[in-house]
Scaffold this motif. Structure first.
Motif, PDB file in Angstrom:
ATOM      1  N   GLY A   1       0.792  -1.227   0.000  1.00 35.88           N
ATOM      2  CA  GLY A   1       0.000   0.000   0.000  1.00 35.88           C
ATOM      3  C   GLY A   1       0.818   1.268   0.000  1.00 35.88           C
ATOM      4  O   GLY A   1       0.293   2.353   0.298  1.00 35.88           O
ATOM      5  N   ASN A   2       2.098   1.179  -0.350  1.00 31.13           N
ATOM      6  CA  ASN A   2       2.995   2.338  -0.342  1.00 31.13           C
ATOM      7  C   ASN A   2       3.041   2.945  -1.741  1.00 31.13           C
ATOM      8  O   ASN A   2       3.873   2.576  -2.570  1.00 31.13           O
ATOM      9  CB  ASN A   2       4.393   1.903   0.115  1.00 31.13           C
ATOM     10  N   THR A   3       2.152   3.904  -1.994  1.00 33.96           N
ATOM     11  CA  THR A   3       2.016   4.461  -3.338  1.00 33.96           C
ATOM     12  C   THR A   3       3.262   5.191  -3.797  1.00 33.96           C
ATOM     13  O   THR A   3       3.696   5.047  -4.955  1.00 33.96           O
ATOM     14  CB  THR A   3       0.806   5.405  -3.392  1.00 33.96           C
ATOM     15  N   SER A   4       3.867   5.993  -2.947  1.00 36.15           N
ATOM     16  CA  SER A   4       5.026   6.785  -3.362  1.00 36.15           C
ATOM     17  C   SER A   4       6.218   5.882  -3.689  1.00 36.15           C
ATOM     18  O   SER A   4       6.930   6.119  -4.674  1.00 36.15           O
ATOM     19  CB  SER A   4       5.402   7.798  -2.273  1.00 36.15           C
ATOM     20  N   ALA A   5       6.433   4.841  -2.885  1.00 35.53           N
ATOM     21  CA  ALA A   5       7.537   3.919  -3.169  1.00 35.53           C
ATOM     22  C   ALA A   5       7.254   3.121  -4.435  1.00 35.53           C
ATOM     23  O   ALA A   5       8.171   2.823  -5.217  1.00 35.53           O
ATOM     24  CB  ALA A   5       7.755   2.979  -1.985  1.00 35.53           C
ATOM     25  N   PHE A   6       5.994   2.760  -4.663  1.00 40.68           N
ATOM     26  CA  PHE A   6       5.609   2.082  -5.904  1.00 40.68           C
ATOM     27  C   PHE A   6       5.948   2.943  -7.113  1.00 40.68           C
ATOM     28  O   PHE A   6       6.577   2.484  -8.067  1.00 40.68           O
ATOM     29  CB  PHE A   6       4.118   1.767  -5.876  1.00 40.68           C
ATOM     30  N   GLN A   7       5.547   4.216  -7.076  1.00 38.20           N
ATOM     31  CA  GLN A   7       5.791   5.092  -8.210  1.00 38.20           C
ATOM     32  C   GLN A   7       7.286   5.302  -8.448  1.00 38.20           C
ATOM     33  O   GLN A   7       7.749   5.346  -9.596  1.00 38.20           O
ATOM     34  CB  GLN A   7       5.115   6.443  -7.988  1.00 38.20           C
ATOM     35  N   ALA A   8       8.062   5.399  -7.369  1.00 40.18           N
ATOM     36  CA  ALA A   8       9.512   5.583  -7.513  1.00 40.18           C
ATOM     37  C   ALA A   8      10.149   4.363  -8.180  1.00 40.18           C
ATOM     38  O   ALA A   8      11.025   4.508  -9.050  1.00 40.18           O
ATOM     39  CB  ALA A   8      10.142   5.829  -6.142  1.00 40.18           C
ATOM     40  N   ALA A   9       9.713   3.164  -7.800  1.00 39.18           N
ATOM     41  CA  ALA A   9      10.272   1.955  -8.414  1.00 39.18           C
ATOM     42  C   ALA A   9       9.864   1.838  -9.881  1.00 39.18           C
ATOM     43  O   ALA A   9      10.665   1.411 -10.729  1.00 39.18           O
ATOM     44  CB  ALA A   9       9.821   0.712  -7.637  1.00 39.18           C
ATOM     45  N   ILE A  10       8.630   2.219 -10.200  1.00 36.98           N
ATOM     46  CA  ILE A  10       8.188   2.230 -11.598  1.00 36.98           C
ATOM     47  C   ILE A  10       9.032   3.202 -12.400  1.00 36.98           C
ATOM     48  O   ILE A  10       9.450   2.910 -13.535  1.00 36.98           O
ATOM     49  CB  ILE A  10       6.693   2.599 -11.688  1.00 36.98           C
ATOM     50  N   ASP A  11       9.301   4.380 -11.829  1.00 39.12           N
ATOM     51  CA  ASP A  11      10.151   5.363 -12.521  1.00 39.12           C
ATOM     52  C   ASP A  11      11.547   4.793 -12.774  1.00 39.12           C
ATOM     53  O   ASP A  11      12.127   5.000 -13.846  1.00 39.12           O
ATOM     54  CB  ASP A  11      10.239   6.650 -11.701  1.00 39.12           C
TER      55      ASP A  11
END
Length: 472
Positions: free
Chosen positions: A327-337
């Motif tokens: 449920g960690n949206t910011s960490a998810f987006q950083a890894a996708i980037d």
């Protein structure tokens, strides 16, 4: 030579025949689609000649329209007509490879033929009946040209001897193991990856298991660097067998083969493939009760020290899924980037291990993450971008992501679009015999039936799923 426009006319004539028989039987394209386990768009495109479905499509049409086999017979005539054209136009070779494989010893050969999901960058096409296979030998890509007939032979395992001229009946206890066999098995694996995308895992897995037995025999007889080369090769084949097992719904066999692949990769000190297998383990954990292990396995992949950007991108995507599950949206987006940047940096060198990890693939994985995070509209946007650029040869994966697109539309409260995408996915599940895709479509169908029972499209999907179940 037959004018190529005549081939197109033949397909259009077959489509017109379908349209006439369909109307005579009282079906619309919409009402026929669930009966033949197909999408309405497939019928529409087939009737205009824009799409050329395989024989099973025409057989199903014959059965429902009660034509007595007219359409399948017409399909056979069109295919024969097209093949005659292709034979006239094709360059002069049949079952053998164009370049002769070298006889020089390859004790340090690092085989990096495409992984189970990899074909579009490692396999291209030339003339209508040929394919180019790319394998990585000592870090350098080698391109080998094959006939389509050779691909079909590979499915039954009969390709081995004519493919390289190497005597694969060589006994495992022979004094000398031919080093050229390492490259031989690398190329053969790439051929089977291509065949898997065309005919499905059920037809390929027995051959993969058979060849693993051959490779193990040569590995036991080899010594020194050649032994390690066979060990690295065996690890890649074991991972491929695990992928095929997963797609057929045999998760226990998939676990076993992947564990074998990791053990052999680490024994051979193969950091690149160890990274890849750890990432594959994380990918599989995301679809099982062991979701708590996804992030840890992804971090293990990062620690393995791959130098290849596509492999590191694949590991970054698993890290993203671990964060999404938490449920960690910011960490998810950083890894996708991170994954996007790695894929873009690798675009000039896309052959080899992890080359399936392209920009569209990252978009599809991002869509999966947004779906896990409860953001269906963001997921739909990513899936649409991915599928718009999806390689045609990835039919099974297209079906899988269409099923997930359908799930996102269902979660977004759009049952009509969800049912339509699910029907498209079900058609591909039927063609590729993918148990994974079938399970995901069935889950979407159950959700839609419970939530939107009166929607016409939902009823069509329910009927198609029932018809599909009777054929399996």
């Amino acid at each position: 030579m037959t004018d190529p426009h005549d081939v197109g006319d033949a397909w259009r004539a077959l489509g017109m025949q379908l349209a006439e028989l369909r109307k005579a039987a009282g079906y619309t394209q919409h009402s026929l689609a669930p009966k033949i386990i197909s999408a309405r768009s497939t019928i529409a495109n087939a009737e205009t000649g824009r799409q050329r479905p395989d024989r099973s499509f025409w057989e199903r049409c014959d059965e429902i329209l009660q034509t007595g086999g007219i359409l399948a017979a017409s399909y056979d005539r069109v295919v024969a007509f097209q093949r005659n054209y292709q034979r006239r136009k094709a360059i002069a070779f049949t079952d053998s490879v164009t370049p002769a494989l070298g006889d020089a010893p390859l004790p340090t050969c690092d085989v990096q033929a495409g992984p189970a999901e990899e074909t579009s960058s490692a396999l291209g096409t030339t003339a209508d009946d040929t394919t180019i296979v790319t394998v990585m030998i000592e870090g350098r890509p080698r391109r080998v040209q094959l006939s389509r007939r050779a691909l079909l032979h590979a499915v039954s395992g009969s390709l081995m001897t004519p493919f390289t001229g190497v005597d694969v009946a060589l006994r495992a206890d022979a004094v000398r193991v031919d080093p050229a066999l390492v490259e031989h098995f690398a190329v053969l694996r790439s051929v089977l990856v291509e065949s898997d995308n065309r005919v499905g895992a059920a037809a390929i897995l027995p051959t993969a298991r058979q060849q693993l037995g051959h490779i193990a025999g040569f590995r036991r007889a080899a010594r020194g660097g050649l032994h390690d080369a066979f060990l690295r090769t065996e690890a890649r084949w074991a991972e491929f067998a695990g992928w095929l097992s997963d797609d057929l719904g045999d998760r226990a066999a998939g676990d076993w083969w992947l564990a074998q692949a990791l053990t052999m990769a680490q024994e051979a000190n193969d950091a690149e493939f160890s990274t890849y297998v750890f990432a594959r383990m994380a990918q599989r954990a995301a679809e099982a009760p062991d979701r708590d292990r996804v992030l840890g396995l992804a971090c293990a992949a990062d620690r393995s020290g791959s130098a290849q950007a596509p492999v590191r991108a694949f590991a970054a995507l698993q890290r993203a899924h671990g964060h999404a599950i938490a449920g960690n949206t910011s960490a998810f987006q950083a890894a996708i980037d991170d994954a996007h940047h790695l894929v873009i940096s690798a675009s000039a060198d896309s052959d080899g291990l992890g080359s399936f990890c392209t920009v569209p693939y990252v978009w599809a994985q991002e869509g999966d993450g947004w779906r896990r995070l409860g953001r269906p509209h963001a997921a739909i946007t990513c899936f649409d971008r991915a599928l718009d650029a999806w390689p045609e040869s990835y039919r099974r994966e297209r079906g899988l992501y269409l099923a997930r697109t359908a799930a996102a539309y269902a979660a977004a409260g759009n049952p009509e679009r969800a049912a339509s995408e699910a029907l498209n996915a079900l058609e591909l599940a039927h063609l590729t015999q993918s148990a994974r895709t079938r399970r995901e479509v069935a889950a979407v169908g159950s959700h839609l039936t419970r939530t939107f029972p009166t929607e016409p499209g939902v009823a069509d999907l329910h009927a198609a799923l029932a018809a599909f179940a009777k054929t399996t």
